[in-house]
Design a protein around this motif. Structure first.
Motif, short mmCIF file in Angstrom:
data_model
loop_
_atom_site.label_atom_id
_atom_site.label_comp_id
_atom_site.label_asym_id
_atom_site.label_seq_id
_atom_site.Cartn_x
_atom_site.Cartn_y
_atom_site.Cartn_z
N GLY A 220 31.27 17.12 31.97
CA GLY A 220 31.17 15.92 31.62
C GLY A 220 30.28 15.70 30.29
O GLY A 220 30.96 15.88 29.04
N GLY A 221 29.16 15.08 29.92
CA GLY A 221 28.63 14.75 28.74
C GLY A 221 28.92 13.43 28.28
O GLY A 221 30.04 12.90 28.86
N GLU A 222 28.15 12.73 27.17
CA GLU A 222 28.54 11.37 26.86
C GLU A 222 29.87 11.28 25.89
O GLU A 222 30.59 10.49 26.34
N SER A 223 29.84 12.24 25.06
CA SER A 223 31.10 12.17 24.03
C SER A 223 31.23 13.80 23.56
O SER A 223 30.46 14.41 23.46
N TYR A 224 32.47 13.90 22.92
CA TYR A 224 32.95 15.04 22.37
C TYR A 224 33.60 14.84 20.98
O TYR A 224 34.53 13.81 21.02
N TYR A 225 33.31 15.51 19.83
CA TYR A 225 34.05 15.51 18.84
C TYR A 225 34.65 16.74 18.28
O TYR A 225 34.00 17.90 18.70
N GLY A 226 35.83 16.75 17.63
CA GLY A 226 36.13 18.11 17.02
C GLY A 226 36.74 17.91 15.72
O GLY A 226 37.16 16.82 15.48
N GLY B 287 24.70 12.91 28.97
CA GLY B 287 24.34 11.87 28.05
C GLY B 287 24.01 12.66 26.68
O GLY B 287 24.04 12.22 25.90
N GLU B 288 24.46 13.92 26.56
CA GLU B 288 24.57 14.47 25.22
C GLU B 288 25.96 14.55 24.57
O GLU B 288 26.94 14.53 24.95
N LYS B 289 25.82 14.60 23.35
CA LYS B 289 26.84 14.70 22.07
C LYS B 289 27.29 15.91 21.66
O LYS B 289 26.41 16.62 21.35
N CYS C 261 23.70 13.71 9.66
CA CYS C 261 22.95 14.79 10.03
C CYS C 261 21.83 14.71 11.38
O CYS C 261 21.68 13.36 11.49
N SER C 262 21.67 15.63 11.82
CA SER C 262 20.82 15.57 13.16
C SER C 262 21.29 14.43 14.35
O SER C 262 20.40 14.04 15.03
N SER C 263 22.44 14.45 14.45
CA SER C 263 23.24 13.49 15.35
C SER C 263 23.89 14.24 16.63
O SER C 263 24.23 13.39 17.39
N PHE C 264 23.81 15.55 16.62
CA PHE C 264 24.41 16.32 17.95
C PHE C 264 23.38 16.77 18.59
O PHE C 264 22.45 17.46 18.17
N ASP C 265 23.55 16.86 20.34
CA ASP C 265 22.76 17.79 20.95
C ASP C 265 23.39 19.11 21.10
O ASP C 265 22.44 20.10 21.07
N VAL C 266 24.72 19.36 20.87
CA VAL C 266 25.34 20.49 21.22
C VAL C 266 26.36 20.74 20.05
O VAL C 266 27.03 19.81 19.75
#
Length: 247
Positions: free
Chosen positions: A70-76, A48-50, A116-121
């Motif tokens: 896995g995880g919920e979603s990834y961005y780069g 569930g982490e972003k 801002c403050s929208s990502f877990d990792v």
């Protein structure tokens, strides 16, 4: 053409040995190294982490981490248009469009794209070297990836601090000789270093890289993990490196 994804003549498709995932690279520009693989193995993502990768290049870290955790979603994000376009084709090649999004973005303007403050990792394999030092072509893809030309350590850490939720984790790989600078900048932006691990090319060599896990708003306590050694005396990967790459 491979599975409806165009591959340029100068490019190659490499096996990432993770879930059958592949990556498109151009040897004339810049190919990922062991540092990206080690960072993807050091970082941790829970269900569930972003996640966002700053300076993602060809997208290797998000692809490897999605395959591992896995995880919920990834961005780069990356500032180099050619690298971003190549990363986007790799995402399509692996049918990961619903899990990974790669965007053309200057790290200094990342807040125009993400809250801002929208990502877990947050992860980053930033440029290691200070500007200067006889760079032949300052704006070549290799130079931009290795030297602090278009962004510096402060830019990376500031972006990570703003993007992370309170208690979120920042994973980075860097050079040991910059460690004092790294700790100073992390604390300056209220990200507390929590775990470090030195990477040695051989058992009897000085460390060449360091992995760092930090926490936004974390308490002061630093854990130093046992050294990670890349090669045996005969030049083959150590068992731990082999597991990071292939298992």
């Amino acid at each position: 053409m491979k599975d409806n994804v165009f591959i340029k003549e100068s490019e190659r498709v490499d096996d990432l040995h993770r879930n059958g995932y592949l990556i498109i690279q151009d040897p004339k520009n810049f190919c990922f190294g062991v540092d990206a693989v080690l960072l993807s193995g050091f970082a941790s993502v829970k269900k569930g982490e972003k996640v966002i990768d700053l300076g993602t290049g060809t997208g290797v870290i998000p692809i490897l981490m999605e395959g591992r955790y896995g995880g919920e979603s990834y961005y780069g994000i990356d500032i180099q248009e050619e690298s971003v376009e190549m990363a986007q084709r790799s995402i399509k090649l692996n049918s990961l469009e619903n899990k990974i999004k790669i965007s053309l973005c200057d790290i200094k303007e990342v807040f125009n794209k993400f809250e801002c403050s929208s990502f877990d990792v947050v992860t980053s394999n930033p440029p290691y070297m200070n500007t200067g030092g006889g760079i032949i072509n300052e704006y070549s893809p290799k130079a931009v990836a290795r030297h602090e030309i278009l962004c510096d350590l402060d830019d990376v850490v500031y972006a990570a601090a703003k993007l992370l939720k309170f208690g979120g984790r920042f994973y980075m790989i860097h050079r040991p000789h910059r460690l004092v600078d790294i700790f100073y900048v992390l604390r300056k932006h209220k990200i507390e270093p929590k775990v470090i691990r030195f990477i040695h090319p051989y058992f009897d060599r000085d460390p060449s890289m360091v992995l760092i896990e930090s926490s936004r708003g974390g308490k002061s306590m630093l854990k130093v993990l046992p050294p990670l050694v890349i090669y045996e005396k005969n030049g083959e990967y150590t068992e731990e490196i082999y597991k990071i790459y292939y298992k």
